[in-house]
Design a protein around this motif. Structure first.
Motif, PDB file in Angstrom:
ATOM      1  N   ALA A  23      54.778  25.733 -72.800  1.00 17.03           N
ATOM      2  CA  ALA A  23      53.819  26.824 -72.990  1.00 17.03           C
ATOM      3  C   ALA A  23      53.361  27.406 -71.656  1.00 17.03           C
ATOM      4  N   SER A  24      53.134  26.549 -70.669  1.00 18.81           N
ATOM      5  CA  SER A  24      52.676  27.010 -69.361  1.00 18.81           C
ATOM      6  C   SER A  24      53.727  27.886 -68.683  1.00 18.81           C
ATOM      7  N   LEU A  25      54.988  27.474 -68.759  1.00 15.38           N
ATOM      8  CA  LEU A  25      56.047  28.246 -68.114  1.00 15.38           C
ATOM      9  C   LEU A  25      56.350  29.525 -68.896  1.00 15.38           C
ATOM     10  N   LEU A  26      56.166  29.488 -70.221  1.00 13.97           N
ATOM     11  CA  LEU A  26      56.246  30.717 -71.016  1.00 13.97           C
ATOM     12  C   LEU A  26      55.237  31.738 -70.503  1.00 13.97           C
ATOM     13  N   THR A  27      54.033  31.260 -70.238  1.00 13.74           N
ATOM     14  CA  THR A  27      52.958  32.146 -69.795  1.00 13.74           C
ATOM     15  C   THR A  27      53.287  32.778 -68.447  1.00 13.74           C
ATOM     16  N   ILE A  28      53.830  31.987 -67.515  1.00 18.01           N
ATOM     17  CA  ILE A  28      54.184  32.523 -66.201  1.00 18.01           C
ATOM     18  C   ILE A  28      55.252  33.612 -66.331  1.00 18.01           C
ATOM     19  N   ILE A  29      56.266  33.361 -67.150  1.00 15.61           N
ATOM     20  CA  ILE A  29      57.340  34.344 -67.318  1.00 15.61           C
ATOM     21  C   ILE A  29      56.798  35.640 -67.913  1.00 15.61           C
ATOM     22  N   VAL A  30      56.002  35.518 -68.974  1.00 16.85           N
ATOM     23  CA  VAL A  30      55.462  36.706 -69.642  1.00 16.85           C
ATOM     24  C   VAL A  30      54.494  37.448 -68.723  1.00 16.85           C
ATOM     25  N   ALA A  31      53.698  36.713 -67.927  1.00 15.62           N
ATOM     26  CA  ALA A  31      52.754  37.352 -67.008  1.00 15.62           C
ATOM     27  C   ALA A  31      53.483  38.197 -65.969  1.00 15.62           C
ATOM     28  N   ASN A  32      54.684  37.778 -65.575  1.00 18.32           N
ATOM     29  CA  ASN A  32      55.463  38.522 -64.597  1.00 18.32           C
ATOM     30  C   ASN A  32      56.277  39.646 -65.209  1.00 18.32           C
ATOM     31  N   HIS A  33      56.559  39.552 -66.507  1.00 13.96           N
ATOM     32  CA  HIS A  33      57.375  40.567 -67.180  1.00 13.96           C
ATOM     33  C   HIS A  33      56.726  40.969 -68.506  1.00 13.96           C
ATOM     34  N   LYS A  34      55.428  41.267 -68.461  1.00  7.51           N
ATOM     35  CA  LYS A  34      54.694  41.574 -69.689  1.00  7.51           C
ATOM     36  C   LYS A  34      55.155  42.865 -70.354  1.00  7.51           C
ATOM     37  N   ASP A  35      55.794  43.754 -69.584  1.00 10.25           N
ATOM     38  CA  ASP A  35      56.317  44.987 -70.175  1.00 10.25           C
ATOM     39  C   ASP A  35      57.394  44.687 -71.211  1.00 10.25           C
ATOM     40  N   ARG A  36      58.059  43.542 -71.102  1.00 10.38           N
ATOM     41  CA  ARG A  36      59.109  43.177 -72.058  1.00 10.38           C
ATOM     42  C   ARG A  36      58.525  42.751 -73.409  1.00 10.38           C
ATOM     43  N   LEU A  37      57.211  42.547 -73.458  1.00  5.40           N
ATOM     44  CA  LEU A  37      56.551  42.243 -74.738  1.00  5.40           C
ATOM     45  C   LEU A  37      55.626  43.387 -75.143  1.00  5.40           C
ATOM     46  N   GLY A  38      56.006  44.595 -74.771  1.00  8.16           N
ATOM     47  CA  GLY A  38      55.227  45.751 -75.185  1.00  8.16           C
ATOM     48  C   GLY A  38      54.152  46.163 -74.204  1.00  8.16           C
ATOM     49  N   GLY A  39      54.150  45.581 -73.003  1.00  7.24           N
ATOM     50  CA  GLY A  39      53.148  45.938 -72.009  1.00  7.24           C
ATOM     51  C   GLY A  39      51.829  45.223 -72.195  1.00  7.24           C
ATOM     52  N   ILE A  40      51.863  44.020 -72.724  1.00  9.89           N
ATOM     53  CA  ILE A  40      50.623  43.269 -72.950  1.00  9.89           C
ATOM     54  C   ILE A  40      49.922  43.004 -71.621  1.00  9.89           C
ATOM     55  N   PRO A  41      48.635  43.344 -71.487  1.00  3.40           N
ATOM     56  CA  PRO A  41      47.934  43.147 -70.211  1.00  3.40           C
ATOM     57  C   PRO A  41      47.622  41.675 -69.957  1.00  3.40           C
ATOM     58  N   ARG A  42      47.435  41.333 -68.699  1.00  7.59           N
ATOM     59  CA  ARG A  42      47.135  39.955 -68.319  1.00  7.59           C
ATOM     60  C   ARG A  42      45.831  39.470 -68.948  1.00  7.59           C
ATOM     61  N   SER A  43      44.889  40.393 -69.173  1.00  5.47           N
ATOM     62  CA  SER A  43      43.590  40.026 -69.746  1.00  5.47           C
ATOM     63  C   SER A  43      43.702  39.525 -71.187  1.00  5.47           C
ATOM     64  N   LEU A  44      44.799  39.854 -71.870  1.00  5.38           N
ATOM     65  CA  LEU A  44      44.998  39.405 -73.247  1.00  5.38           C
ATOM     66  C   LEU A  44      45.998  38.253 -73.342  1.00  5.38           C
ATOM     67  N   LEU A  45      46.399  37.727 -72.201  1.00  8.63           N
ATOM     68  CA  LEU A  45      47.368  36.628 -72.165  1.00  8.63           C
ATOM     69  C   LEU A  45      46.653  35.328 -71.815  1.00  8.63           C
ATOM     70  N   ARG A  46      46.872  34.267 -72.615  1.00 13.38           N
ATOM     71  CA  ARG A  46      46.226  32.981 -72.379  1.00 13.38           C
ATOM     72  C   ARG A  46      47.198  31.841 -72.693  1.00 13.38           C
ATOM     73  N   CYS A  47      46.965  30.718 -72.013  1.00 15.07           N
ATOM     74  CA  CYS A  47      47.711  29.494 -72.298  1.00 15.07           C
ATOM     75  C   CYS A  47      46.732  28.335 -72.351  1.00 15.07           C
ATOM     76  N   TYR A  48      46.891  27.459 -73.343  1.00 15.33           N
ATOM     77  CA  TYR A  48      46.092  26.240 -73.452  1.00 15.33           C
ATOM     78  C   TYR A  48      47.060  25.060 -73.438  1.00 15.33           C
ATOM     79  N   ALA A  49      47.033  24.323 -72.323  1.00 22.97           N
ATOM     80  CA  ALA A  49      47.892  23.149 -72.150  1.00 22.97           C
ATOM     81  C   ALA A  49      47.055  21.908 -72.451  1.00 22.97           C
TER      82      ALA A  49
END
Length: 449
Positions: free
Chosen positions: A182-208
């Motif tokens: 989950a943590s590494l998923l978050t890092i990848i999406v945070a760097n390429h959030k446009d590939r998920l529709g442009g989701i902003p960092r403020s709406l991205l969370r990870c709970y490990a």
């Protein structure tokens, strides 16, 4: 003769002092100086734990572990539940859940299954130090699992987020082994959030939850604003710097292994640990649930302390018979529920200003803590650490690139409606870092860095 006797006495006293400190060290000591978490920031944790527990359930309508109170999962909101047979050993089982009540899209990933050999293969696939990733180092097998999940589910997640008005939070959560994925998923999406529709960092969370050590210290601090680790008291895994594959090779002799690792790490200087760029750590901001005290019997009402530690980041294994029991997701869920109830009571007692003002003030505090942690990492000469000002400039460049990418994508939407993102290629771009860990600002043909 007297000199020799004196030296022996000094040695004996030193050993006794070391043994006393080791045997009296408790989980409470790790976060003794940390401030208490607020109700608002810890509120999602019991709910996320309950969602992770749902991955372990064969029948969600008749759960094996029914909630004793509080949050209940709605089976009708489960989008997909993926089993070992469907992942073919490439990743642990997971669940995609669209929580309309809290406006969240949750990807929950289960922890290690001792009876499934595919989980061991993920752990043993660790080419640590052979390849930099986003300016640091990560566990290779967990990274491959994260990429596999994105290759299979990114279109589903993108569709869910767009259909719900682009306003839902995207949450990646996992327990134990799943926490690393989950943590590494978050890092990848945070760097390429446009590939998920442009989701902003403020709406991205990870709970490990009960997190595995899966990334180098500079990455753990860098993403502390969006990755939150939850540790219960004496849990061994966030404290064990020994590579995961070595731990689970010796799983049936775990207490002996923990004891030996504890002895070894005691003699490693703190500075040497910090200067090792390949040493892995638990990710993000830490939330430590504390419920036992030294020389006191039984469990006490749990407290939750939080910080973004840099030096002394859960480095000492606790010699406790609870070290493995505190790792269980069911126990973490129950204790976090109790802790949240206590935080709610305390919040009701001290509230003297409107909640909105409190949230704004707390948000500023969290941002300042993250900036201070980044500066602390730089001051300690941690390899590849990036200071706060450089981080902000990097983020602004990333945002501009994402906006440009969205504009380009919208103009050519009709021509490439059937195209799917190959996340293996996307992740390769995160390998494009120089040895100092600084971002190369050279864009490729697609506009991504």
């Amino acid at each position: 003769m007297s000199v020799a006797c004196g030296a022996e006495c000094v040695l004996v006293l030193g050993c006794l002092r070391w043994a006393w400190k080791r045997c009296t060290y408790t989980g409470n000591d790790d976060s003794a100086t940390w401030p208490t978490a607020t109700y608002e920031e810890f509120e999602p944790v019991p709910r996320i734990c309950r969602t992770i527990l749902a991955v372990y359930e064969p029948n969600l309508r008749s759960p094996k572990y029914p909630p004793e109170g509080g949050y209940r999962l709605n089976p009708d909101w489960v989008i997909k539940q993926v089993t070992y047979e469907q992942t073919c050993g490439n990743a642990p089982p997971y669940l995609i859940y669209c929580d309309h009540e809290h406006r969240e899209i949750v990807v929950a990933i289960r922890g290690l299954n001792l009876m499934n050999e595919s989980d061991y293969k993920v752990l043993l696939d660790n080419r640590l130090g052979k390849q930099m990733f986003d300016g640091g180092y990560v566990h290779h097998g967990l990274l491959k699992s994260a990429v596999w999940v994105l290759n299979n589910e990114s279109e589903t997640l993108k569709k869910l987020w767009i259909e719900n008005g682009r306003s839902y939070k995207m949450i990646f959560a996992g327990h134990s082994l799943g926490s690393g994925v989950a943590s590494l998923l978050t890092i990848i999406v945070a760097n390429h959030k446009d590939r998920l529709g442009g989701i902003p960092r403020s709406l991205l969370r990870c709970y490990a939850v009960a997190p595995a050590r899966c990334m180098s210290l500079n990455l753990a601090v860098k993403y502390a604003d969006i990755i939150h680790s939850v540790v219960l008291q004496d849990d061994f895994l966030p404290r064990t710097a020994t590579p995961l594959e070595d731990i689970f090779k010796s799983i049936f002799c775990l207490p002996c292994l923990i004891f030996l690792v504890c002895l070894r790490d005691t003699f490693i200087p703190e500075g040497r640990k910090l200067r090792d760029p390949r040493r892995l750590y638990a990710p993000g901001r830490m939330y430590h649930v504390v419920e036992r005290r030294f020389c006191r019997c039984g469990r006490y009402p749990p407290d939750v302390r939080t910080a973004i530690p840099v030096d002394g980041r859960f480095e000492h294994i606790v010699l406790s018979h609870n070290a493995t029991a505190d790792h269980g997701i069911l126990w973490i869920e129950r204790e976090s529920e109790k802790a949240l109830a206590r935080l709610k009571e305390a919040s009701a007692e001290i509230t003297t200003t409107p909640p909105k003002m409190q949230k704004i003030e707390r948000l500023k505090t969290l941002e300042k803590e993250h900036k201070d942690a980044l500066e602390r990492a730089v001051s300690l000469n941690i390899p590849h650490a990036v200071d706060a000002d450089e981080e902000e400039s990097t983020e602004s460049i990333t945002e501009e690139s994402s906006q440009k990418q969205e504009e380009d994508a919208s103009t050519s939407k009709a021509q490439c409606s059937d195209a799917r993102t190959n996340w293996n290629e996307v992740v390769e771009k995160l390998f494009n870092r120089d040895e100092t860990g600084k971002l190369r600002l050279k864009r490729d043909a697609t506009g991504l860095k």
